[in-house]
Every structure is written in structure tokens, then in C-alpha cells.
Design a protein around this motif. Structure first.
Motif, PDB file in Angstrom:
ATOM      1  N   ALA A 142     -14.826  -1.397  18.512  1.00 44.38           N
ATOM      2  CA  ALA A 142     -14.735  -0.119  17.800  1.00 44.38           C
ATOM      3  C   ALA A 142     -13.570  -0.297  16.830  1.00 44.38           C
ATOM      4  CB  ALA A 142     -14.470   1.034  18.763  1.00 44.38           C
ATOM      5  N   THR A 143     -13.543   0.482  15.772  1.00 44.25           N
ATOM      6  CA  THR A 143     -12.453   0.355  14.807  1.00 44.25           C
ATOM      7  C   THR A 143     -11.129   0.627  15.511  1.00 44.25           C
ATOM      8  OG1 THR A 143     -13.937   1.087  13.060  1.00 44.25           O
ATOM      9  CG2 THR A 143     -11.582   1.131  12.580  1.00 44.25           C
ATOM     10  N   ARG A 144     -10.192  -0.302  15.379  1.00 43.57           N
ATOM     11  CA  ARG A 144      -8.918  -0.260  16.111  1.00 43.57           C
ATOM     12  C   ARG A 144      -7.777  -0.289  15.109  1.00 43.57           C
ATOM     13  NH1 ARG A 144      -5.061  -3.830  17.824  1.00 43.57           N
ATOM     14  NH2 ARG A 144      -4.390  -3.830  19.991  1.00 43.57           N
ATOM     15  N   PHE A 145      -6.869   0.698  15.224  1.00 44.67           N
ATOM     16  CA  PHE A 145      -5.734   0.810  14.312  1.00 44.67           C
ATOM     17  C   PHE A 145      -4.415   0.646  15.051  1.00 44.67           C
ATOM     18  CE2 PHE A 145      -9.057   3.414  12.353  1.00 44.67           C
ATOM     19  CZ  PHE A 145      -9.068   2.914  11.063  1.00 44.67           C
ATOM     20  N   CYS A 151      -6.064  -3.024  10.957  1.00 43.40           N
ATOM     21  CA  CYS A 151      -7.333  -2.366  11.242  1.00 43.40           C
ATOM     22  C   CYS A 151      -8.335  -3.444  11.622  1.00 43.40           C
ATOM     23  CB  CYS A 151      -7.831  -1.586  10.022  1.00 43.40           C
ATOM     24  SG  CYS A 151      -9.474  -0.879  10.276  1.00 43.40           S
ATOM     25  N   TYR A 152      -8.752  -3.422  12.882  1.00 43.18           N
ATOM     26  CA  TYR A 152      -9.806  -4.322  13.329  1.00 43.18           C
ATOM     27  C   TYR A 152     -11.117  -3.569  13.143  1.00 43.18           C
ATOM     28  CZ  TYR A 152      -6.091  -7.127  15.343  1.00 43.18           C
ATOM     29  OH  TYR A 152      -4.975  -7.900  15.510  1.00 43.18           O
ATOM     30  N   PRO A 153     -12.094  -4.144  12.465  1.00 41.10           N
ATOM     31  CA  PRO A 153     -13.294  -3.404  12.063  1.00 41.10           C
ATOM     32  C   PRO A 153     -14.265  -3.054  13.194  1.00 41.10           C
ATOM     33  CG  PRO A 153     -13.478  -5.688  11.402  1.00 41.10           C
ATOM     34  CD  PRO A 153     -12.084  -5.507  11.948  1.00 41.10           C
ATOM     35  N   GLY A 154     -14.046  -3.580  14.387  1.00 38.68           N
ATOM     36  CA  GLY A 154     -14.921  -3.224  15.492  1.00 38.68           C
ATOM     37  C   GLY A 154     -16.129  -4.118  15.658  1.00 38.68           C
ATOM     38  N   ASN A 155     -16.111  -5.262  15.001  1.00 39.68           N
ATOM     39  CA  ASN A 155     -17.242  -6.190  15.090  1.00 39.68           C
ATOM     40  C   ASN A 155     -16.929  -7.395  15.982  1.00 39.68           C
ATOM     41  OD1 ASN A 155     -15.422  -7.504  13.504  1.00 39.68           O
ATOM     42  ND2 ASN A 155     -16.776  -7.831  11.766  1.00 39.68           N
ATOM     43  N   GLY A 156     -16.042  -7.191  16.949  1.00 42.73           N
ATOM     44  CA  GLY A 156     -15.684  -8.275  17.856  1.00 42.73           C
ATOM     45  C   GLY A 156     -14.500  -9.102  17.399  1.00 42.73           C
ATOM     46  N   MET A 157     -13.829  -8.642  16.355  1.00 46.38           N
ATOM     47  CA  MET A 157     -12.646  -9.355  15.860  1.00 46.38           C
ATOM     48  C   MET A 157     -11.459  -9.115  16.790  1.00 46.38           C
ATOM     49  SD  MET A 157     -13.528 -10.981  13.108  1.00 46.38           S
ATOM     50  CE  MET A 157     -11.943 -11.390  12.432  1.00 46.38           C
ATOM     51  N   GLY A 158     -10.618 -10.128  16.903  1.00 49.31           N
ATOM     52  CA  GLY A 158      -9.387 -10.044  17.670  1.00 49.31           C
ATOM     53  C   GLY A 158      -8.327 -10.841  16.932  1.00 49.31           C
TER      54      GLY A 158
END
Length: 125
Positions: free
Chosen positions: A83-86, A4-11
Motif C-alpha cells: 500500500a502507499t507508504r509515507f 513514498c513507497y508506491p505500494g507495488n512491493g517496493m522496499g
């Protein structure tokens, strides 16, 4: 593995899932992102097939299943997500390679725990 990427620009930086022969042969990723727009949300998976001058850009759209070799043939990265990515990742393992990797790991662990010559483990100091 559930990601789960929280959507704050994390990769996730460019990497190979099995760089050292741990048994993983095929990476399977299933995406759970409804109404995903990569132009707005980012979060694409980029695959850099070894020996090819192309980059595969994969949108993490809902109900997409992606399979690729886990070794050095397919370095890949997740670009920043806004955006939140699953995603759910499952690996297919080669039983022989996995057993060999486990044996090497157990041997290395045992050697790390071995006492230096002339000493006894758990002896008072």
C-alpha cells in the motif's frame, strides 16, 4: 527526506545511514500512514541492533516517531510495502564530524579536477 513507497512491493535493502562518518548521528523517522495494517500492507521497518540476536519490527503507523543511531549499530531495511507508504526522515548531525566529512569531500573533488602534471586545465588539445 520524504519517502513514498508506491505500494507495488517496493522496499529498501538492509543498510546503515552513516557507514562512512558523514556526520549523521541520529535518524528520526516520522510515519504518516493512517489505518496501516502490516499483515496486509507489509512495509515494516526491521532494525538489526549490532551485537544482538534480535530484530526489531516497527510498524509504520500514523503519528509514530522513531529515533535510532545512524551508524553501524543499527542496520535496517524496509520490507516490501503493498500500500502507499509515507515517511519523513530527518537526521541530527554532529557538527565536527560533518565539517570533517565536507572537508574530505572538497579535497577529493579538487584532486579529481586537478590537471595531470605538465598540462594546463582548459588548454586546447
Amino acid at each position: 527526506m520524504v519517502a513514498c513507497y508506491p505500494g507495488n512491493g517496493m522496499g529498501y535493502v538492509r543498510h546503515v545511514d552513516n557507514p562512512h562518518g558523514d556526520g549523521r548521528c541520529v535518524t528520526c523517522i516520522y510515519y504518516l500512514n493512517r489505518q496501516w495494517d502490516s499483515k496486509v500492507h507489509g512495509g515494516i521497518l526491521q532494525i538489526y541492533p549490532e551485537g544482538r540476536p534480535v530484530v526489531a519490527n516497527i510498524d509504520p503507523i500514523f503519528d509514530r516517531l522513531l529515533l535510532f543511531w545512524s551508524d553501524r549499530r543499527n542496520p535496517h531495511e524496509v520490507k516490501p510495502a503493498y500500500a502507499t507508504r509515507f515517511a519523513i526522515t530527518v537526521w541530527y548531525f554532529d557538527a565536527k564530524e560533518r565539517a570533517e566529512a565536507k572537508g574530505k569531500h572538497q579535497l577529493a573533488s579538487a584532486q579529481k579536477g586537478a590537471s595531470p602534471p605538465g598540462t594546463q586545465a582548459n588548454s586546447p588539445t
